[in-house]
Design an enzyme around this catalytic site. Structure first.
Site, PDB file in Angstrom:
ATOM      1  N   ASP A 180     170.655  47.912  22.516  1.00 27.12           N
ATOM      2  CA  ASP A 180     170.452  46.561  22.012  1.00 27.12           C
ATOM      3  C   ASP A 180     171.175  45.588  22.944  1.00 27.12           C
ATOM      4  O   ASP A 180     171.910  45.996  23.852  1.00 27.12           O
ATOM      5  CB  ASP A 180     171.020  46.483  20.593  1.00 27.12           C
ATOM      6  CG  ASP A 180     170.526  45.283  19.812  1.00 27.12           C
ATOM      7  OD1 ASP A 180     169.697  44.525  20.333  1.00 27.12           O
ATOM      8  OD2 ASP A 180     170.986  45.110  18.658  1.00 27.12           O
TER       9      ASP A 180
ATOM     10  N   GLU B 202     169.581  41.980  27.151  1.00 24.74           N
ATOM     11  CA  GLU B 202     168.858  40.925  27.878  1.00 24.74           C
ATOM     12  C   GLU B 202     169.563  40.480  29.167  1.00 24.74           C
ATOM     13  O   GLU B 202     168.844  40.130  30.117  1.00 24.74           O
ATOM     14  CB  GLU B 202     168.635  39.708  26.973  1.00 24.74           C
ATOM     15  CG  GLU B 202     167.701  39.950  25.818  1.00 24.74           C
ATOM     16  CD  GLU B 202     168.341  40.768  24.701  1.00 24.74           C
ATOM     17  OE1 GLU B 202     167.613  41.429  23.946  1.00 24.74           O
ATOM     18  OE2 GLU B 202     169.584  40.761  24.594  1.00 24.74           O
TER      19      GLU B 202
ATOM     20  N   ASP C 177     164.862  40.398  16.143  1.00 24.19           N
ATOM     21  CA  ASP C 177     165.455  39.978  14.877  1.00 24.19           C
ATOM     22  C   ASP C 177     164.525  39.064  14.087  1.00 24.19           C
ATOM     23  O   ASP C 177     164.685  37.839  14.056  1.00 24.19           O
ATOM     24  CB  ASP C 177     166.781  39.265  15.156  1.00 24.19           C
ATOM     25  CG  ASP C 177     167.799  40.203  15.787  1.00 24.19           C
ATOM     26  OD1 ASP C 177     167.611  41.424  15.701  1.00 24.19           O
ATOM     27  OD2 ASP C 177     168.775  39.713  16.370  1.00 24.19           O
TER      28      ASP C 177
END
Length: 996
Positions: free
Chosen positions: A567, A570, A644
């Protein structure tokens, strides 16, 4: 994972501490658009858009780019030349090397670089460790094949103004018309223009230049006032005539919020207009919310006012119907019309924006729109790097995904368990909590395969550790899961806690494996652990070190059934610009982060994948690694999810076009958080979401730390029973899902397919993105995504018969383009079966996929409208190892011949099964059989009086009888007749025939 809603005191205090210590603005409770750049706030986007405005409003505009004809040469399928960019009225030019490569596959590649600057040639603005040439290493991360030049390509025509090259497979009739002045390329198929480069004249390569400090304006006495006024008027006139793309205000540094981006290389964006001639619909470039058929972006009714942005970012609780950037980027766009599909792949890992406009092209100036066609004009621009574009001329959607897959790789062949249901939340609070959920899923007869642990399982956010109070016995937890055929996934993020007495961060520093800031020092930012450093997964030594951390002896408490979730990759940096890493940070090779930003998540995903493959010598098992950030090529590594989302009906609805977009863009192993990550879904929404999620390629329920517990068995009746039914439906169809994944692995075919892909000539289906087909099964799904809706309108794209999956009612059997309304009470998912297909399933309810792996099969045969032909397939291997690469698999083709009245099974590849050396798994699988065949739409004259049929094993194992039960049609209810052949008994891996 993000904080939202009423936080617990622990989290409020924690984030308050971070703010106090660091001055960090902590993550917001919901996405605020002003936290992320609009085009006008991005210097290069604003410049390129302003250039477009200037060009398209100026009738006399001529692109300043032209090929130097004498520089051109064509050899072995490749044209090379120099493009000259005229940079001022004095005729000064910049030399831009051009390469146009024609590949054996029929794909073309156009690359424009900039002549390399010699070291010390011109001093940069300040001492910088950033490299001076354009970033040119995206290819080594993204491209895995398909680059062989087409040496049969030939120059078909050449004069002083242009060059025409014929290329591609013999039957393709592809050609590229390369125009010299102004530079442009017209890609044609069968003599018809399909894709045009620089047709509007928006090509823009911001060439390298030194920073020139402008002298301060001198004060002049009043006697020079008249001259000053003349100078001002002249300057104003020059500014009005100057292309608006030359705004210098953000050339050398740029601020957003409290962050300033130094730009040691100055402006270096690349932009190009790409026209899809005669195409009204374009698709792809995930990930965004909004329709599958992309909207126009220049304002107006139903349009966006911003370009689509591709810049991987942590956009929590994202808004719907927006071109805003999300967590991943795939710059692959397809255009489709009846009779033709074409596409482009923009290979650039920097921040990228794409404008889309549409316009009518009249056949002649007097046609007044009669006979005109719509073309789609796209304008692409990236902040840095090469202009590097691949062109695909189709002509079918499948051709595009196959050729794209040849270049960037196809989806990884997953472990079978990964296709089952995954149960997750932030967070399961202890190992006993995990074991309790595991027991209760069994108690309520809800199958699942994987349970997940979010960040709270660690010791104070230190990855590769366990909280010794809450997770005292991770091995015992793992063993209980293992005994039920289940797996565990733990989260490991790229930020490493910067703290004392933590060996991981100590090694990261001592081995010099972290991302650096613009000054060449280790970069420090803030994420879940507070002060953190980030592994630089671009660095080979970092990837090898990362692999050592996953060894069972290093990651104590992990087992063979432990897998990983990446996770925040980015990367998410709470105190960074736009919640990510500063663009002037430095990676391996002294490339700036701006050059590689969209690749960052993929490199980390890749490092973890490599780590799992090497964590135990000789293990050789397929890894499972979920990623949030991705780029072209990430499909080779694992799965993704849409991030999300929120427990709202709108997010359920938009999950479907988002997942379809991933599928056609080459990354089909995709899903959305079932139930919505943020918030608390009511029972109806959660139930409908499970029905939809059962048809996501990646099927996971997930919830925020502040969300109420919502394990599916907690809903009470009738919801428990309905959700359990959706889960069992997924598990019964796992053989069909696994077969679809194999097809995607072989040739890049989407796993779930939009109507334009399956029915490319049915124009009414081109914009439809709320229903889809699954693999090659003929299963047509349209989940209910609206509150209190108990009917569903389904578009029927052809003249074939469609049956209801559950009742065998004939839903449609007539004219293409028809919309039918089906009953869809809460307990019923709208699921149709198209006639003419055979698909496999397993009908014995089991607790997990691993517990059904030796079960016999059911084949469902849907008789077509004309009764003549149906077919389907089954692929199966051990679902775990790489033995399938050595031929240890079964790949069957099933065929119904209405004229011969037979159902046959043959090896899809024509392999002689005796010629395959059988390993342990394949030997055992010979005992797995076809239990029954359900024939939906069975004709009464053929089946009505039959009580048994002949089954012939064509490998020489004899023949026998199988019983038949026939049920006639119920005309009042609309149900088709059907027959069930019981106890077929044929080995699933052998050649056999059922004779009717």
């Amino acid at each position: 994972m993000h904080l939202s809603g009423p936080l617990s005191g622990r989290w409020t205090a924690y984030l308050g501490l971070i703010s106090t210590l660091s001055g960090v603005i902590t993550p917001a409770v919901a996405v605020k658009e002003h936290d992320f750049k609009k085009c006008a706030q991005s210097g290069f986007c604003s410049r390129n858009r302003a250039l477009a405005d200037h060009v398209l409003s100026t009738n006399s505009w001529s692109s300043p780019y032209s090929i130097l004809p004498e520089s051109g040469s064509f050899k072995d399928g490749q044209y090379q030349a120099v493009v000259l960019k005229t940079v001022n009225d004095n005729g000064d030019t910049v030399r831009l090397p051009l390469t146009v490569s024609f590949l054996e596959s029929g794909t073309a590649r156009v690359t424009i670089d900039e002549e390399k600057r010699q070291k010390g040639e011109i001093e940069l603005r300040h001492d910088s460790k950033a490299r001076k040439e354009r970033y040119n290493e995206a290819e080594k991360w993204v491209i895995v094949g398909g680059l062989t030049l087409d040496k049969e390509a030939k120059v078909d025509f050449e004069d002083k103004s242009q060059l025409t090259v014929k290329y591609g497979p013999t039957s393709s009739n592809f050609e590229a018309v390369i125009k010299f002045a102004p530079f442009g390329i017209d890609f044609k198929r069968d003599g018809v223009s399909q894709i045009k480069f620089n047709d509007q004249g928006l090509l823009n390569v911001e060439h390298w230049r030194p920073k020139i400090e402008k002298p301060a304006v001198e004060n002049k006495d009043t006697s020079e006032g008249e001259q000053n006024q003349e100078d001002k008027e002249e300057e104003k006139k020059e500014e009005e005539e100057e292309p608006k793309g030359e705004d210098e205000s953000t050339w050398w540094d740029e601020s957003f919020g409290s962050n300033t981006d130094s730009k040691p290389r100055g402006p270096e964006s690349v932009g190009l207009d790409i026209t899809f001639s005669g195409f009204e619909h374009v698709y792809g470039i995930p990930s965004h919310t909004g329709p599958l058929s992309l909207k126009t972006t220049r304002g107006g009714d139903g349009s966006y006012s911003e370009p689509y942005r591709l810049y991987n970012a942590d956009v929590f609780e994202y808004i719907l119907d927006s071109p805003m950037t999300l967590y991943g980027s795939i710059p692959f766009m397809q255009a489709h019309r009846k009779g033709s599909s074409v596409g482009v792949f923009w290979l650039n890992a920097a921040e990228t924006w794409v404008d889309i406009t549409k316009g009518k092209d009249s056949k002649n100036p007097l046609s007044l729109g009669i006979g005109s066609k719509t073309s789609t004009h796209t304008h692409w621009f990236s902040e840095s790097g090469l202009l590097d574009v691949f062109v695909f001329l189709g002509p079918t959607p499948k051709d595009l995904t196959a050729k794209y897959g040849e270049l960037t790789g196809t989806t990884t062949m997953p472990q079978e368990f990964a296709l089952g249901y995954h149960q997750c939340r932030w967070n399961y609070v202890s190992d006993e909590d995990v074991k309790d959920v595991d027991r209760k899923m069994d108690k309520f007869k809800m199958p699942y395969d994987v349970i997940w642990l979010d960040i709270e399982y660690t010791d104070d956010k230190k990855y590769f550790t366990w909280d010794e109070h809450s997770f005292r016995d991770p091995i015992g937890m793992g063993k209980q899961l293992e005994s039920h055929g289940r797996q565990l996934v733990t989260i490991i993020d790229p930020h490493i806690k910067n703290t004392d007495n933590y060996p991981v961060v100590a090694e990261l520093k001592s081995k010099d494996l972290a991302v650096k800031n613009k000054d060449g020092n280790i970069f420090e930012g803030w994420c879940w652990p507070g002060s953190s450093h980030w592994i630089d997964a671009f660095k080979p030594a970092a990837r090898e070190w990362w692999a050592t951390l996953f060894k069972y002896a290093s990651f104590k408490g992990s087992m063979e059934n432990t897998w990983i979730w990446n996770d925040m990759n980015e990367p998410s940096v709470f105190n960074g610009p736009e919640t990510t890493m500063p663009k002037d940070n430095l990676h391996d090779g002294n490339w700036e982060h701006r050059d590689v930003h969209n690749l960052n998540g993929m490199t980390f995903h890749n490092a973890t994948h490599h780590a799992l493959k090497t964590r135990k010598p000789g293990e050789l098992r397929r890894p499972f690694v979920l990623t949030r950030a991705f780029f072209a090529g990430s499909q080779r590594i694992g799965a993704m999810w849409t991030g999300d989302n929120t427990a709202e009906w709108g997010h359920l609805k938009e999950s479907i076009p988002m997942i379809l977009s991933q599928n056609i863009a080459g990354f089909p192993f995709s899903g959305a958080d079932v139930g919505g990550f943020f918030g608390n879904p009511d029972k109806q929404l959660l139930t409908r979401w499970y029905q939809a999620g059962a048809f996501y390629p990646f099927f996971r329920g997930h919830a925020h730390i502040d969300a109420r517990r919502r394990e599916p068995y907690l809903m009470g009746e009738p919801y428990n029973t309905i959700i359990a039914g959706a889960l069992r439906l997924r598990y019964s169809l796992l053989p069909s899902w696994y077969t679809a994944f194999h097809q995607a692995h072989v040739d890049g075919t989407p796993i779930v397919k939009p109507l334009y892909y399956t029915h490319p000539d049915e124009e009414a289906g081109f914009p439809i993105d709320n229903q889809f087909f699954v693999g090659n099964t003929g299963l047509l799904v349209k989940p209910v995504t609206e509150e209190n809706k108990e009917t569903q309108d389904i578009f029927i794209p052809d003249n074939e018969v469609y049956y209801d999956y559950f009742t065998y009612n004939v839903v449609a059997s007539g004219k293409a383009g028809k919309t039918v309304t089906v009953a869809a009470p809460l307990e019923k998912l709208p699921l149709l079966m198209r006639g003419g297909h055979i698909f496999p399933r397993r009908d014995i309810p089991r607790r997990s996929s691993q517990l059904q792996k030796w079960d016999d099969y059911t084949l469902v045969l849907t008789i077509p409208k004309d009764g003549k032909h149906a077919e389907g397939e089954l692929y199966v291997d051990d679902g775990d190892s790489y033995d399938f690469e050595q031929g240890q698999y079964i790949n069957r083709r099933f065929v119904y011949d209405g004229a011969a009245k037979t159902i046959t099974s043959v090896d899809k590849e024509g392999r002689d099964t005796k010629s395959v050396k059988q390993g342990e798994w394949l030997k055992k699988y010979n005992g797995v059989r076809v239990d029954k065949i359900v024939v939906v739409g069975a004709e009464e004259k053929v089946w009505g009086k039959k009580t048994e049929v002949d089954v012939v094993d064509e490998s020489g194992k004899g023949a026998w009888k199988a019983k038949v039960e026939f049920t006639p049609a119920d005309k009042a209810a609309g149900r088709a007749s059907f027959a069930v052949i019981k106890r077929v008994g044929a080995s699933i891996g052998s050649n056999w025939k059922v004779e009717l």
